[in-house]
Design a protein around this motif. Structure first.
Motif, PDB file in Angstrom:
ATOM      1  N   THR A  82      49.262  29.269  37.576  1.00 43.92           N
ATOM      2  CA  THR A  82      49.005  29.062  36.149  1.00 43.92           C
ATOM      3  C   THR A  82      49.069  30.351  35.346  1.00 43.92           C
ATOM      4  O   THR A  82      49.671  30.403  34.271  1.00 43.92           O
ATOM      5  CB  THR A  82      47.622  28.413  35.973  1.00 43.92           C
ATOM      6  OG1 THR A  82      47.593  27.172  36.684  1.00 43.92           O
ATOM      7  CG2 THR A  82      47.327  28.185  34.508  1.00 43.92           C
ATOM      8  N   ALA A  83      48.460  31.415  35.852  1.00 41.60           N
ATOM      9  CA  ALA A  83      48.420  32.668  35.099  1.00 41.60           C
ATOM     10  C   ALA A  83      49.825  33.213  34.855  1.00 41.60           C
ATOM     11  O   ALA A  83      50.140  33.678  33.744  1.00 41.60           O
ATOM     12  CB  ALA A  83      47.572  33.702  35.847  1.00 41.60           C
ATOM     13  N   PRO A 105      38.662  28.856  32.905  1.00 41.01           N
ATOM     14  CA  PRO A 105      38.537  29.141  34.346  1.00 41.01           C
ATOM     15  C   PRO A 105      38.533  30.641  34.644  1.00 41.01           C
ATOM     16  O   PRO A 105      39.434  31.375  34.239  1.00 41.01           O
ATOM     17  CB  PRO A 105      39.773  28.458  34.941  1.00 41.01           C
ATOM     18  CG  PRO A 105      40.115  27.382  33.970  1.00 41.01           C
ATOM     19  CD  PRO A 105      39.763  27.930  32.619  1.00 41.01           C
ATOM     20  N   ALA A 106      37.511  31.082  35.367  1.00 47.16           N
ATOM     21  CA  ALA A 106      37.325  32.512  35.620  1.00 47.16           C
ATOM     22  C   ALA A 106      38.475  33.110  36.417  1.00 47.16           C
ATOM     23  O   ALA A 106      38.902  34.242  36.155  1.00 47.16           O
ATOM     24  CB  ALA A 106      36.002  32.727  36.359  1.00 47.16           C
ATOM     25  N   GLY A 107      38.985  32.357  37.399  1.00 46.15           N
ATOM     26  CA  GLY A 107      40.064  32.880  38.218  1.00 46.15           C
ATOM     27  C   GLY A 107      41.332  33.131  37.419  1.00 46.15           C
ATOM     28  O   GLY A 107      42.001  34.166  37.577  1.00 46.15           O
ATOM     29  N   VAL A 108      41.672  32.181  36.543  1.00 48.56           N
ATOM     30  CA  VAL A 108      42.865  32.325  35.706  1.00 48.56           C
ATOM     31  C   VAL A 108      42.658  33.464  34.706  1.00 48.56           C
ATOM     32  O   VAL A 108      43.567  34.266  34.447  1.00 48.56           O
ATOM     33  CB  VAL A 108      43.180  31.006  34.971  1.00 48.56           C
ATOM     34  CG1 VAL A 108      44.421  31.158  34.086  1.00 48.56           C
ATOM     35  CG2 VAL A 108      43.396  29.875  35.969  1.00 48.56           C
ATOM     36  N   TYR A 109      41.447  33.542  34.157  1.00 46.63           N
ATOM     37  CA  TYR A 109      41.118  34.612  33.210  1.00 46.63           C
ATOM     38  C   TYR A 109      41.305  35.990  33.851  1.00 46.63           C
ATOM     39  O   TYR A 109      41.959  36.883  33.297  1.00 46.63           O
ATOM     40  CB  TYR A 109      39.675  34.438  32.740  1.00 46.63           C
ATOM     41  CG  TYR A 109      39.172  35.509  31.795  1.00 46.63           C
ATOM     42  CD1 TYR A 109      39.339  35.373  30.415  1.00 46.63           C
ATOM     43  CD2 TYR A 109      38.533  36.643  32.282  1.00 46.63           C
ATOM     44  CE1 TYR A 109      38.885  36.356  29.540  1.00 46.63           C
ATOM     45  CE2 TYR A 109      38.073  37.635  31.420  1.00 46.63           C
ATOM     46  CZ  TYR A 109      38.246  37.477  30.057  1.00 46.63           C
ATOM     47  OH  TYR A 109      37.794  38.450  29.197  1.00 46.63           O
ATOM     48  N   ALA A 110      40.740  36.153  35.054  1.00 40.36           N
ATOM     49  CA  ALA A 110      40.834  37.445  35.731  1.00 40.36           C
ATOM     50  C   ALA A 110      42.274  37.800  36.056  1.00 40.36           C
ATOM     51  O   ALA A 110      42.696  38.966  35.905  1.00 40.36           O
ATOM     52  CB  ALA A 110      39.991  37.420  37.010  1.00 40.36           C
ATOM     53  N   ARG A 111      43.044  36.819  36.491  1.00 38.89           N
ATOM     54  CA  ARG A 111      44.445  37.069  36.838  1.00 38.89           C
ATOM     55  C   ARG A 111      45.251  37.463  35.600  1.00 38.89           C
ATOM     56  O   ARG A 111      46.065  38.400  35.639  1.00 38.89           O
ATOM     57  CB  ARG A 111      45.041  35.820  37.493  1.00 38.89           C
ATOM     58  CG  ARG A 111      46.490  35.957  37.915  1.00 38.89           C
ATOM     59  CD  ARG A 111      46.662  36.961  39.001  1.00 38.89           C
ATOM     60  NE  ARG A 111      48.067  37.096  39.398  1.00 38.89           N
ATOM     61  CZ  ARG A 111      48.576  38.192  39.906  1.00 38.89           C
ATOM     62  NH1 ARG A 111      47.813  39.257  40.107  1.00 38.89           N
ATOM     63  NH2 ARG A 111      49.847  38.245  40.246  1.00 38.89           N
ATOM     64  N   LYS A 114      44.515  40.968  34.609  1.00 37.16           N
ATOM     65  CA  LYS A 114      45.159  41.904  35.531  1.00 37.16           C
ATOM     66  C   LYS A 114      46.654  42.019  35.232  1.00 37.16           C
ATOM     67  O   LYS A 114      47.255  43.093  35.388  1.00 37.16           O
ATOM     68  CB  LYS A 114      44.935  41.444  36.965  1.00 37.16           C
ATOM     69  CG  LYS A 114      45.390  42.445  38.017  1.00 37.16           C
ATOM     70  CD  LYS A 114      44.993  41.992  39.425  1.00 37.16           C
ATOM     71  CE  LYS A 114      45.399  43.028  40.467  1.00 37.16           C
ATOM     72  NZ  LYS A 114      45.012  42.596  41.837  1.00 37.16           N
TER      73      LYS A 114
END
Length: 378
Positions: A82-83, A105-111, A114
């Motif tokens: 998604t990211a 979503p935290a995972g998508v946000y962090a990716r 980055k």
């Protein structure tokens, strides 16, 4: 006012009222949606593409699969998802920043961070305009409350037909339980066109915990709270109504309790209008209760009296802005929709909550719910 970057969402419209509001279509799996230069975009799989393109309010619908293929080529040898798709789209439209909701979503946000995309978390609502409801939205909420009323009516019919036996209520020769009453309510809501989940039908001391759904046998001469908040399948809008019943004969204390709750609700309704602070409405309810001798206290076993807010916004989410409680610092806007639900809770005596939904106007609020207030069923 400093403008913020356009909105970005990655969510399904079943759990995200923002996603449903943005596109006005139900999509059961998470999908990418964003705003850009006044247009609404969605990125969906082949499974959803034709339906979203033909039946949503998105201006542009993108196919997910080509972006995934491009991402695999761009980041060879790495897992993509998604990211990476979002970043490719951002590059395509030369967009360097988005605003995301607090529950992004935290995972998508962090990716994404980055990968170099700038993301700003919305302070408050992603779509503040949701607080004010137009005529179509008010009508949808009224329909939700018609379904609520159908559920409450089913509960009242069952309670009226029940009989006391051995300290319990019996319906058609078997013990009437909270679970059976909840099922009857939910079946009635479904027949009316809405799905009611987590329905409350709690009696006696169980009802003194405002969010206790209720379980086990119901008893005569005890107050029973029925709180019904179904979601209409066709629109996604909620209804939210509560009525309190008692099958048998009420005590003087129970009558005083119910009378105080109804008086507090009427006082709140008189206070609600555009420009009034939500906290002032709540304080009026507290004033009514205290003037009638119903105090609020907190002890080792929990709280008694009136220890929740007077109301909350309702729409595509069952709880949304604005709030009317002791900490609220928000002025009610013309067109906003709120519940009005004072309650009193005293183990040993019982509990009562009465809830209706209204739309805020310049004068008296417009009722969006309707059901009688008769409660003592002899």
């Amino acid at each position: 006012m400093i403008s913020r970057p356009p909105p970005l969402l990655y969510a399904d419209s079943e759990s995200s009222s923002d996603a449903l509001y943005f596109g006005r279509i139900s999509v059961p799996d998470p999908f990418i949606a964003f705003g850009l230069r006044g247009r609404r975009h969605a990125v969906v799989s082949a499974l959803e593409f034709a339906r979203v393109k033909g039946n949503s309010e998105f201006d542009v619908v993108h196919s997910l699969e080509p972006y995934l293929e491009k991402a695999k080529t761009t980041w060879r040898g790495r897992a993509v998802g998604t990211a990476e798709v979002i970043l490719l789209i951002a590059r395509e439209y030369r967009q360097r920043a988005f605003t995301v909701p607090a529950d992004f979503p935290a995972g998508v946000y962090a990716r994404l961070r980055k990968l170099g995309l700038s993301l700003q978390i919305a302070k408050g609502a992603l779509f503040p305009q949701r607080e004010v409801k137009g005529p179509d939205e008010a009508a949808a909420i009224r329909e939700g409350n018609r379904c609520s009323a159908a559920g409450i009516a089913a509960a009242e019919r069952m309670l009226r037909k029940s009989r006391a036996k051995g300290g319990r209520l019996h319906y058609r020769d078997s013990v009437l339980t909270s679970e059976r009453l909840q099922t009857e309510i939910e079946m009635a809501c479904l027949a009316a066109g809405a799905v009611s989940s987590n329905t409350i039908a709690a009696g006696g001391d169980q009802a003194c915990d405002p969010h206790h759904r209720g379980s086990g046998p119901l008893r005569p001469n005890e107050l029973i709270i029925t709180d019904v908040f179904p979601r209409v399948g066709a629109t996604g809008y909620f209804g939210d109504m509560t009525r309190t019943f008692l099958r048998g004969r009420a005590s003087d204390g129970q009558r005083e309790l119910v009378a105080a709750v109804r008086a507090a609700q009427l006082a709140a309704l008189k206070k609600i209008r555009a420009g009034v602070d939500g906290r002032a409405v709540h304080e009026k309810v507290v004033e009514v209760f205290e003037s009638r001798g119903f105090k609020t206290a907190t002890g080792p076993r929990g709280s008694t009296g009136f220890f929740h807010g007077t109301g909350h916004g309702v729409g595509l989410a069952i709880h949304e802005p604005p709030r009317m409680n002791r900490t609220a610092d928000i002025v009610l806007k013309m067109g906003s929709v709120v519940t009005v639900e004072p309650g009193l809770y005293y183990p040993g005596l019982g509990a009562c909550r009465i809830e209706d939904v209204v739309q805020v106007t310049a004068g008296a609020p417009r009722m969006l719910s309707s059901y009688p207030y008769d409660w003592e069923l002899r």
